[in-house]
Every structure is written in structure tokens, then in C-alpha cells.
Scaffold this motif. Structure first.
Motif, PDB file in Angstrom:
ATOM      1  N   VAL A  57      80.407 -31.037  38.335  1.00 56.16           N
ATOM      2  CA  VAL A  57      80.423 -32.441  37.799  1.00 56.16           C
ATOM      3  C   VAL A  57      81.661 -33.331  38.522  1.00 56.16           C
ATOM      4  O   VAL A  57      82.689 -32.565  38.284  1.00 56.16           O
ATOM      5  N   THR A  58      81.562 -34.418  38.919  1.00 53.93           N
ATOM      6  CA  THR A  58      82.649 -35.101  39.424  1.00 53.93           C
ATOM      7  C   THR A  58      82.455 -36.600  38.543  1.00 53.93           C
ATOM      8  O   THR A  58      81.210 -37.163  38.723  1.00 53.93           O
ATOM      9  N   PRO A  59      83.409 -37.331  38.454  1.00 51.92           N
ATOM     10  CA  PRO A  59      84.741 -36.772  37.930  1.00 51.92           C
ATOM     11  C   PRO A  59      84.670 -36.143  36.884  1.00 51.92           C
ATOM     12  O   PRO A  59      83.929 -35.918  36.111  1.00 51.92           O
ATOM     13  N   ARG A  60      86.120 -35.405  36.761  1.00 57.18           N
ATOM     14  CA  ARG A  60      86.250 -34.398  35.929  1.00 57.18           C
ATOM     15  C   ARG A  60      86.752 -34.914  34.429  1.00 57.18           C
ATOM     16  O   ARG A  60      86.843 -34.504  33.303  1.00 57.18           O
ATOM     17  N   SER A  61      87.260 -36.402  34.452  1.00 54.92           N
ATOM     18  CA  SER A  61      87.716 -36.908  33.368  1.00 54.92           C
ATOM     19  C   SER A  61      87.451 -38.453  33.552  1.00 54.92           C
ATOM     20  O   SER A  61      87.088 -39.050  34.477  1.00 54.92           O
ATOM     21  N   SER A  62      87.380 -39.246  32.353  1.00 55.31           N
ATOM     22  CA  SER A  62      87.171 -40.446  32.034  1.00 55.31           C
ATOM     23  C   SER A  62      88.297 -41.011  30.971  1.00 55.31           C
ATOM     24  O   SER A  62      88.362 -40.414  29.812  1.00 55.31           O
ATOM     25  N   ALA A  63      88.680 -42.421  31.109  1.00 52.85           N
ATOM     26  CA  ALA A  63      89.532 -42.707  29.973  1.00 52.85           C
ATOM     27  C   ALA A  63      88.903 -44.001  29.481  1.00 52.85           C
ATOM     28  O   ALA A  63      88.604 -45.127  30.461  1.00 52.85           O
ATOM     29  N   PHE A  64      88.436 -44.232  28.209  1.00 50.53           N
ATOM     30  CA  PHE A  64      87.762 -45.289  27.850  1.00 50.53           C
ATOM     31  C   PHE A  64      88.586 -46.508  27.434  1.00 50.53           C
ATOM     32  O   PHE A  64      88.251 -47.637  27.040  1.00 50.53           O
ATOM     33  N   GLY A  65      89.878 -46.003  27.049  1.00 57.53           N
ATOM     34  CA  GLY A  65      90.947 -46.903  26.533  1.00 57.53           C
ATOM     35  C   GLY A  65      90.564 -47.029  25.329  1.00 57.53           C
ATOM     36  O   GLY A  65      90.028 -46.455  24.515  1.00 57.53           O
ATOM     37  N   ALA A  66      90.892 -48.429  24.890  1.00 61.05           N
ATOM     38  CA  ALA A  66      91.154 -48.872  23.207  1.00 61.05           C
ATOM     39  C   ALA A  66      89.653 -49.014  23.030  1.00 61.05           C
ATOM     40  O   ALA A  66      88.710 -49.678  23.898  1.00 61.05           O
ATOM     41  N   GLY A  77      76.875 -47.577  36.031  1.00 59.04           N
ATOM     42  CA  GLY A  77      76.729 -47.318  37.467  1.00 59.04           C
ATOM     43  C   GLY A  77      76.835 -45.748  37.851  1.00 59.04           C
ATOM     44  O   GLY A  77      77.228 -45.361  39.181  1.00 59.04           O
ATOM     45  N   SER A  78      76.420 -45.017  37.183  1.00 59.84           N
ATOM     46  CA  SER A  78      76.314 -43.594  37.290  1.00 59.84           C
ATOM     47  C   SER A  78      77.643 -42.772  37.591  1.00 59.84           C
ATOM     48  O   SER A  78      77.779 -42.243  38.798  1.00 59.84           O
ATOM     49  N   THR A  79      78.517 -43.276  36.931  1.00 60.51           N
ATOM     50  CA  THR A  79      79.974 -42.949  37.140  1.00 60.51           C
ATOM     51  C   THR A  79      79.967 -41.345  37.175  1.00 60.51           C
ATOM     52  O   THR A  79      80.804 -40.754  38.165  1.00 60.51           O
ATOM     53  N   PHE A  80      79.331 -40.395  36.563  1.00 60.06           N
ATOM     54  CA  PHE A  80      79.507 -38.905  36.999  1.00 60.06           C
ATOM     55  C   PHE A  80      78.342 -38.534  37.707  1.00 60.06           C
ATOM     56  O   PHE A  80      77.407 -39.040  37.699  1.00 60.06           O
ATOM     57  N   GLY A 147      70.986 -30.132  44.874  1.00 64.67           N
ATOM     58  CA  GLY A 147      70.663 -31.615  44.580  1.00 64.67           C
ATOM     59  C   GLY A 147      71.487 -32.167  43.504  1.00 64.67           C
ATOM     60  O   GLY A 147      72.605 -31.364  42.997  1.00 64.67           O
ATOM     61  N   ASN A 148      71.326 -33.267  43.097  1.00 63.38           N
ATOM     62  CA  ASN A 148      72.470 -33.930  42.318  1.00 63.38           C
ATOM     63  C   ASN A 148      71.865 -35.309  41.655  1.00 63.38           C
ATOM     64  O   ASN A 148      70.963 -35.469  41.918  1.00 63.38           O
ATOM     65  N   LYS A 149      72.585 -35.479  40.415  1.00 63.74           N
ATOM     66  CA  LYS A 149      72.096 -36.455  39.663  1.00 63.74           C
ATOM     67  C   LYS A 149      73.258 -37.268  39.200  1.00 63.74           C
ATOM     68  O   LYS A 149      74.347 -36.463  38.627  1.00 63.74           O
ATOM     69  N   GLY A 150      73.289 -38.838  39.099  1.00 63.78           N
ATOM     70  CA  GLY A 150      74.144 -39.634  38.386  1.00 63.78           C
ATOM     71  C   GLY A 150      74.005 -39.874  36.944  1.00 63.78           C
ATOM     72  O   GLY A 150      72.664 -39.892  36.796  1.00 63.78           O
ATOM     73  N   PHE A 151      74.836 -40.025  35.887  1.00 63.24           N
ATOM     74  CA  PHE A 151      74.725 -40.434  35.034  1.00 63.24           C
ATOM     75  C   PHE A 151      75.851 -40.915  34.408  1.00 63.24           C
ATOM     76  O   PHE A 151      76.929 -41.028  34.847  1.00 63.24           O
ATOM     77  N   ASP A 152      75.891 -41.379  33.199  1.00 65.31           N
ATOM     78  CA  ASP A 152      76.799 -42.240  32.431  1.00 65.31           C
ATOM     79  C   ASP A 152      77.030 -41.592  30.936  1.00 65.31           C
ATOM     80  O   ASP A 152      76.086 -41.028  30.343  1.00 65.31           O
ATOM     81  N   LEU A 153      78.199 -42.046  30.491  1.00 68.33           N
ATOM     82  CA  LEU A 153      78.752 -41.569  29.169  1.00 68.33           C
ATOM     83  C   LEU A 153      78.754 -42.703  28.214  1.00 68.33           C
ATOM     84  O   LEU A 153      79.524 -43.529  28.606  1.00 68.33           O
ATOM     85  N   CYS A 154      78.406 -42.637  26.993  1.00 65.15           N
ATOM     86  CA  CYS A 154      78.535 -43.647  26.089  1.00 65.15           C
ATOM     87  C   CYS A 154      79.223 -43.327  24.804  1.00 65.15           C
ATOM     88  O   CYS A 154      78.955 -42.208  24.254  1.00 65.15           O
ATOM     89  N   LEU A 155      80.296 -43.972  24.255  1.00 62.74           N
ATOM     90  CA  LEU A 155      81.117 -43.550  23.045  1.00 62.74           C
ATOM     91  C   LEU A 155      80.923 -44.619  21.862  1.00 62.74           C
ATOM     92  O   LEU A 155      80.945 -45.929  22.396  1.00 62.74           O
ATOM     93  N   ASN A 156      80.400 -44.276  20.787  1.00 66.48           N
ATOM     94  CA  ASN A 156      80.320 -45.010  19.645  1.00 66.48           C
ATOM     95  C   ASN A 156      81.182 -44.860  18.647  1.00 66.48           C
ATOM     96  O   ASN A 156      81.154 -43.525  18.239  1.00 66.48           O
ATOM     97  N   MET A 157      82.142 -45.702  18.409  1.00 70.98           N
ATOM     98  CA  MET A 157      83.256 -45.389  17.495  1.00 70.98           C
ATOM     99  C   MET A 157      82.622 -45.706  15.838  1.00 70.98           C
ATOM    100  O   MET A 157      81.863 -46.516  15.720  1.00 70.98           O
ATOM    101  N   GLY A 158      82.878 -44.793  15.122  1.00 70.88           N
ATOM    102  CA  GLY A 158      82.612 -45.076  13.456  1.00 70.88           C
ATOM    103  C   GLY A 158      82.631 -46.152  12.903  1.00 70.88           C
ATOM    104  O   GLY A 158      83.442 -47.208  13.484  1.00 70.88           O
ATOM    105  N   SER A 159      82.351 -46.320  11.569  1.00 72.54           N
ATOM    106  CA  SER A 159      82.375 -47.561  11.040  1.00 72.54           C
ATOM    107  C   SER A 159      83.747 -47.752  10.328  1.00 72.54           C
ATOM    108  O   SER A 159      83.869 -48.988  10.067  1.00 72.54           O
ATOM    109  N   SER A 160      84.442 -46.776  10.154  1.00 69.29           N
ATOM    110  CA  SER A 160      85.739 -47.073   9.458  1.00 69.29           C
ATOM    111  C   SER A 160      86.751 -45.741   9.934  1.00 69.29           C
ATOM    112  O   SER A 160      86.264 -44.673  10.273  1.00 69.29           O
TER     113      SER A 160
END
Length: 179
Positions: A57-66, A77-80, A147-160
């Protein structure tokens, strides 16, 4: 009385004559018969009856920030890109570690992170879903060999959050299995 003459047979001369005739006949036969020489060569065949899966898989890391509590952040946009560098088609399973740098912040696996929790979700694969702490169902099926396939990741932060956490890191693992 008659005279008997004694006949002396010289076998040495006859043997020489017989050998000479044999040699001459052998030479004639060898000139009339094609001479066949034999040789041998080989081909080495290597094969793997099971094939191989080689996942990357590429890239091997991602920074979501704050990210604020109760909100989503995601790549677009199929980051990975998921690669099957093997010789057979593969299915892909995904998991994440259950905690990050803090043992107090945990991975929620159903998309409803409560206090001190977060969820990870895939987007763009054959089966989008929440990532769990163990390998579960197939997220992507039948990526062909090469073959290959692009995909994205989503982060959902908790309620508190119960404390002011420092920068967190979590690892997502991908496993390819042959079909």
C-alpha cells in the motif's frame, strides 16, 4: 602306391584375409549408413501450484491533523493505493490496533465512538466498513494479480474526551489472501 601330399593350412594368412574383408565391409557399411550421434539437453521449469500474494500500500502514512470531538476527517480522491504484486488474485482484510499512544483512547468498531474513543472507516473498496481490532470480512475482493485499487480512510472522533490527549498514532494492517 600313390603319393599323398600333405596339405599345410596356414591359418595366419586366412585370419588376416578374413579380418581385412571384415574391415573393408565395415568401412563400406559405415559410408552407406548415416552416422547418428546422440546429445541431450534440458529445460528447467519452475512453478508454484498455489501462487503468491504480495500486498503493498502507498502511501504508508497519513496525518489527519487536529480533529474536534464528535467530528469526521477523511482523505479524499483515493489517497491510498492497494497493490497486489503477487501471481494470483487476492481478497483484502483490514484491522487496526485497539489503542493508540494512549491506552485510554480506544478503537470503536461500530461507528459510534463514545467517550475516549474513535472509529476508522474505509471508503472506495468493494466493501466499505469500520475497521476492527481483528481481521474480519473482506474489504476488497478479487484484486487481480498485478492489479491495484485506490481507497480513502475516514476518522470519526468520539463524543467526549476525559483528558487533553497528546498527538496519537494508530496502525492499520492490511492482509491479502489468495482466492
Amino acid at each position: 602306391m600313390g603319393c599323398k601330399k600333405k596339405v599345410i593350412v596356414d591359418w595366419a594368412d586366412d585370419t588376416k584375409n578374413i579380418l581385412m574383408v571384415f574391415l573393408v565391409m565395415s568401412m563400406w557399411i559405415s559410408t552407406l549408413t548415416p552416422l547418428v550421434l546422440a546429445d541431450e539437453t534440458s529445460i528447467s521449469i519452475t512453478f508454484d501450484p498455489n501462487g503468491t500474494v504480495d500486498i503493498d500500500v502507498t502511501p504508508r502514512s497519513s496525518a489527519f491533523g487536529a480533529i474536534l470531538i464528535g467530528s469526521w476527517v477523511n482523505t479524499t480522491g483515493s489517497t491510498f493505493t492497494l497493490y497486489n504484486n503477487g501471481t494470483v488474485a487476492m481478497n483484502t482484510q483490514i484491522k487496526s490496533n485497539a489503542t493508540t499512544d494512549s491506552t485510554q483512547l480506544t478503537l470503536d468498531t461500530n461507528g459510534n465512538p463514545g467517550a475516549d474513543a474513535y472509529s476508522l472507516y474505509t471508503s472506495g473498496l468493494d466493501t466499505n466498513g469500520y475497521i476492527t481490532a481483528v481481521y474480519g470480512g473482506d474489504f476488497d475482493t478479487a484484486i487481480a494479480a498485478g492489479g491495484n485499487k485506490g481507497f480513502d480512510l475516514c476518522l470519526n472522533m468520539g463524543s467526549s474526551l476525559s483528558s487533553n490527549f497528546t498527538l496519537q498514532t494508530t496502525t492499520i494492517y492490511l492482509q491479502g489472501t489468495s482466492i
